[in-house]
Design a protein around this motif. Structure first.
Motif, PDB file in Angstrom:
ATOM      1  N   ASN A  98       0.822  -1.216   0.000  1.00 18.89           N
ATOM      2  CA  ASN A  98       0.000   0.000   0.000  1.00 18.89           C
ATOM      3  C   ASN A  98       0.858   1.270   0.000  1.00 18.89           C
ATOM      4  O   ASN A  98       0.673   2.149   0.846  1.00 18.89           O
ATOM      5  CB  ASN A  98      -0.941   0.023   1.206  1.00 18.89           C
ATOM      6  CG  ASN A  98      -1.814  -1.213   1.276  1.00 18.89           C
ATOM      7  OD1 ASN A  98      -2.309  -1.685   0.254  1.00 18.89           O
ATOM      8  ND2 ASN A  98      -1.993  -1.748   2.475  1.00 18.89           N
TER       9      ASN A  98
ATOM     10  N   THR B  25      -0.419   5.154   0.284  1.00 19.60           N
ATOM     11  CA  THR B  25      -0.765   5.909   1.496  1.00 19.60           C
ATOM     12  C   THR B  25       0.373   6.814   1.954  1.00 19.60           C
ATOM     13  O   THR B  25       0.151   7.703   2.781  1.00 19.60           O
ATOM     14  CB  THR B  25      -1.134   4.951   2.643  1.00 19.60           C
ATOM     15  OG1 THR B  25      -0.009   4.112   2.941  1.00 19.60           O
ATOM     16  CG2 THR B  25      -2.324   4.081   2.266  1.00 19.60           C
TER      17      THR B  25
ATOM     18  N   THR C  79       0.213  10.810   2.764  1.00 16.34           N
ATOM     19  CA  THR C  79      -1.103  11.181   3.300  1.00 16.34           C
ATOM     20  C   THR C  79      -1.140  11.109   4.823  1.00 16.34           C
ATOM     21  O   THR C  79      -2.211  11.143   5.409  1.00 16.34           O
ATOM     22  CB  THR C  79      -2.193  10.258   2.721  1.00 16.34           C
ATOM     23  OG1 THR C  79      -1.943   8.897   3.138  1.00 16.34           O
ATOM     24  CG2 THR C  79      -2.219  10.314   1.212  1.00 16.34           C
TER      25      THR C  79
ATOM     26  N   ASP D 225       1.112   8.715   6.552  1.00 15.03           N
ATOM     27  CA  ASP D 225       1.504   7.343   6.871  1.00 15.03           C
ATOM     28  C   ASP D 225       2.737   7.380   7.772  1.00 15.03           C
ATOM     29  O   ASP D 225       3.763   7.971   7.412  1.00 15.03           O
ATOM     30  CB  ASP D 225       1.816   6.580   5.581  1.00 15.03           C
ATOM     31  CG  ASP D 225       1.945   5.074   5.801  1.00 15.03           C
ATOM     32  OD1 ASP D 225       2.409   4.673   6.889  1.00 15.03           O
ATOM     33  OD2 ASP D 225       1.594   4.311   4.891  1.00 15.03           O
TER      34      ASP D 225
END
Length: 643
Positions: free
Chosen positions: A286, A289, A292, A294
């Motif tokens: 992922n 992410t 944002t 993370d």
């Protein structure tokens, strides 16, 4: 061997050594928090105080300071989006987003615990390297170092999001900006417009502050009343520490990257943190992410940043070859107190070497514990109305930028990159890619010239060069494949005039450099020619992809024209550009103290709607703080051209 380690451990915990080590840690933490200073400034200030001091104590003071500067620089990066040093630029990306979500304490807890582990990892690497690093470092000649830079360029592709062409074009533009000034191979001025200021090349701190600090500050001022819309979460720092431990394998990998690259002269923290961040993006599940908020985007660069300090000590101690400006000052300090780094020290003064190792480890532990303890109370700054913080931060950024060369040109350079950073952020151009391209330009040009002259084509027959080249090829191929597979499919909006500014400006700049390079001799003009052609190729591919592939738009306005009216913002995008322009010009004309006293107080009263007493007191406090920095640690104040 064991007796030597124990003797060094005992000496580490003597009161005399601990006092100097502790003083270095506290001073290093304070220096790291203040943007624009960094470890180099701190070490320069300590050199007069180590004369006549016992070598072990003087070494403790300098090692303590150097080891923790990359720890405390996280505070401004996470809390207000201003990197304390160049090493904290990648931390801003996710750390500041976490602050906006009310997770500042969590971000700080994760960052400091990752820094602790990375610092200890670097100390372990330094310990092992004392016996085994000599043949490894000697194996990395000029050709291998050149391929490491090529690998770093290839890694840029993983930092560009879905639109690879825009990212690589931005990196090429960054390299072209890096060619401004004296050529590294011939010392002939290039693209300076006969300006003495540009002869010494643009400083990376100005590029970093302009591209990252200015856009983030004004972005929050436009979008939100406070950095954090939600209340701070209790025990957030503990959650951050827990997140760090749960991602232990990422920390080990990034610490290894930091230690390895730190041992190679020339790369520096302004690139290593981005390489670690790029590794996280390419290796984690992922990865979309990241960027944002993370926590993994905080852990990766912070682990690498502190691990690099142990790695950077390897060539400094083994060969007396400093890998950075701060290591050069550290080496000078060692020589000043009678410590002569080199193979003879490794062989004949092993106890002193291991004392350095234990000092690095202890400094990282003490520094991280202090910072974790301060995480929650200091994180409350994110709940302060940002209209109160913004003018103070803008003035402080001007002060920090002025420390680059102590010339008023620093302020205008900051303004130029600040406006560029705001436009790049708004229209979807990769700021990290441009920064990395800028940092690597001189290094790549010089190393490629040296490699060709020393090895010729046989450089590409060396085993390590072949391996690094294959790795760079795989990384670039994966970036291209990922970019094509994950091309955005969002509905495109009609381009505004502002959205066309950057493509037109980049194409014009690349053409200007290309035609200008034709007038130089082949050695001076070769690199600018190649890079400008590459920039035009990427910009051309971007234009083709814009019409052929959905989502590969040249313009990606984060505020489409149809939504501008519905956005209830305190200040428009154009207004934010005028604000930063006005702030920088006022400091350039009148100096930082009058602007701090009158300008900040006026802004707080008129726009932040604070009480007159609060506004005046804030202006006086800021001016007094800058004055104290000027008098006590030698930081220069912009005096203004009118005075």
């Amino acid at each position: 061997m064991l007796d030597t380690l124990l003797d060094a451990l005992v000496q580490t915990f003597t009161l005399y050594h601990l006092l100097y080590l502790g003083a270095g840690v506290v001073f290093g933490l304070a220096i790291g928090i203040i943007p624009g200073l960094g470890g180099s400034a701190g070490l320069a200030l300590t050199l007069p105080f180590v004369i006549g001091v016992a070598p072990s104590a003087a070494m403790g003071l300098m090692i303590g300071l150097q080891s923790v500067t990359a720890t405390s620089d996280t505070f401004p990066a996470v809390l207000v989006g201003v990197p304390g040093t160049a090493s904290a630029q990648a931390t801003v990306v996710d750390g500041f987003e976490m602050s906006k979500q009310g997770r500042a304490a969590e971000a700080l807890g994760a960052a400091f615990s990752a820094s602790l582990i990375g610092g200890l990892f670097g100390a372990v690497v330094l310990t092992v390297a004392i016996g085994f690093a000599e043949p490894i470092i000697l194996a990395f000649g000029l050709a291998e170092q050149m391929m490491l830079v090529v690998l770093a360029v290839a890694l840029i592709g993983s930092l560009t999001g879905a639109n690879l062409f825009k990212g690589m074009a931005a990196a090429a533009i960054g390299m072209l900006i890096g060619t401004i000034g004296s050529a590294p191979t011939t010392a002939i001025p290039r693209f300076t417009f006969e300006s003495i200021y540009l002869l010494d090349n643009i400083k990376v701190v100005l590029v970093g502050l302009g591209l990252f600090a200015v856009p983030e500050i004004l972005g929050v001022l436009r979008q939100q009343e406070r950095i954090a819309d939600t209340a701070l979460k209790p025990m957030g720092w503990a959650k951050g520490v827990k997140e760090t431990l749960s991602h232990w394998w990422l920390i080990i990998r990034c610490s290894a990257i930091g230690s390895a690259l730190g041992a190679l002269p020339g790369l520096g923290g302004s690139v290593i943190d981005w390489i670690a961040y790029a590794h996280a993006r390419t290796s984690l599940k992922n990865p979309e992410t990241l960027g944002t908020g993370d926590v993994r985007g905080v852990i990766a660069p912070e682990a690498a940043n502190n691990a690099k300090e142990g790695g950077a000590l390897i060539p400094t101690l083994l060969f007396g070859i400093p890998g950075s400006a701060s290591m050069a000052l550290l080496l000078g300090g060692f020589i000043l107190v009678g410590i002569e780094p080199g193979i003879n020290m490794i062989r004949n003064q092993t106890d002193l070497v291991y004392l350095m190792v234990w000092s690095v480890a202890l400094a990282n532990i003490v520094g991280a514990v202090i910072c974790i303890g301060l995480a929650s109370p200091i994180a409350r700054i994110t709940t302060v109305p940002f209209a109160f913080l913004a003018p103070i931060l803008l003035v402080f950024i001007c002060f920090a930028a002025y420390q680059a060369t102590k010339d008023v040109g620093d302020l205008f350079t900051l303004l130029g990159f600040g406006v560029l950073g705001m436009l790049m952020k708004r229209y979807g151009w990769s700021r990290p890619a441009l920064l990395i391209g800028f940092v690597l330009a001189k290094r790549l040009e010089a190393s490629s010239y040296q490699t060709v002259n020393l090895y010729g084509w046989s450089a590409f027959e060396r085993p390590i060069v072949i391996i690094l080249g294959l790795v760079a090829g795989v990384v670039l191929f994966r970036s291209i494949f990922s970019s094509l597979r994950k091309a955005p499919t969002a509905e495109a909006h009609p381009p505004s005039i502002g959205a066309l500014v950057l493509p037109v400006a980049f194409i014009s700049f690349a053409c200007f450099v290309l035609f200008g390079a034709v007038g130089f001799d082949p050695l001076t003009g070769f690199f600018p020619k190649i890079v400008s052609i590459a920039a035009l190729v990427f910009l051309g591919l971007l234009t083709i992809a814009h019409f052929a592939i959905p989502g590969f738009a040249i313009w990606e306005d984060e505020e489409p024209a149809s939504e501008h009216a519905s956005q209830n913002k305190a200040i428009s995008f154009g207004g934010s550009i005028l604000l930063v322009t006005g702030a920088v010009l006022l400091v350039a004309l009148f100096g930082v103290l009058p602007v701090a006293l009158i300008g900040v107080a006026g802004f707080l009263y008129l726009f932040a709607q604070t009480k007159p007493v609060t506004a005046v007191a804030s202006g006086i406090a800021l001016a007094a703080f800058l004055f104290v920095l000027n008098k006590n640690i030698g930081a220069s104040l912009p005096e203004g051209v009118l005075f």
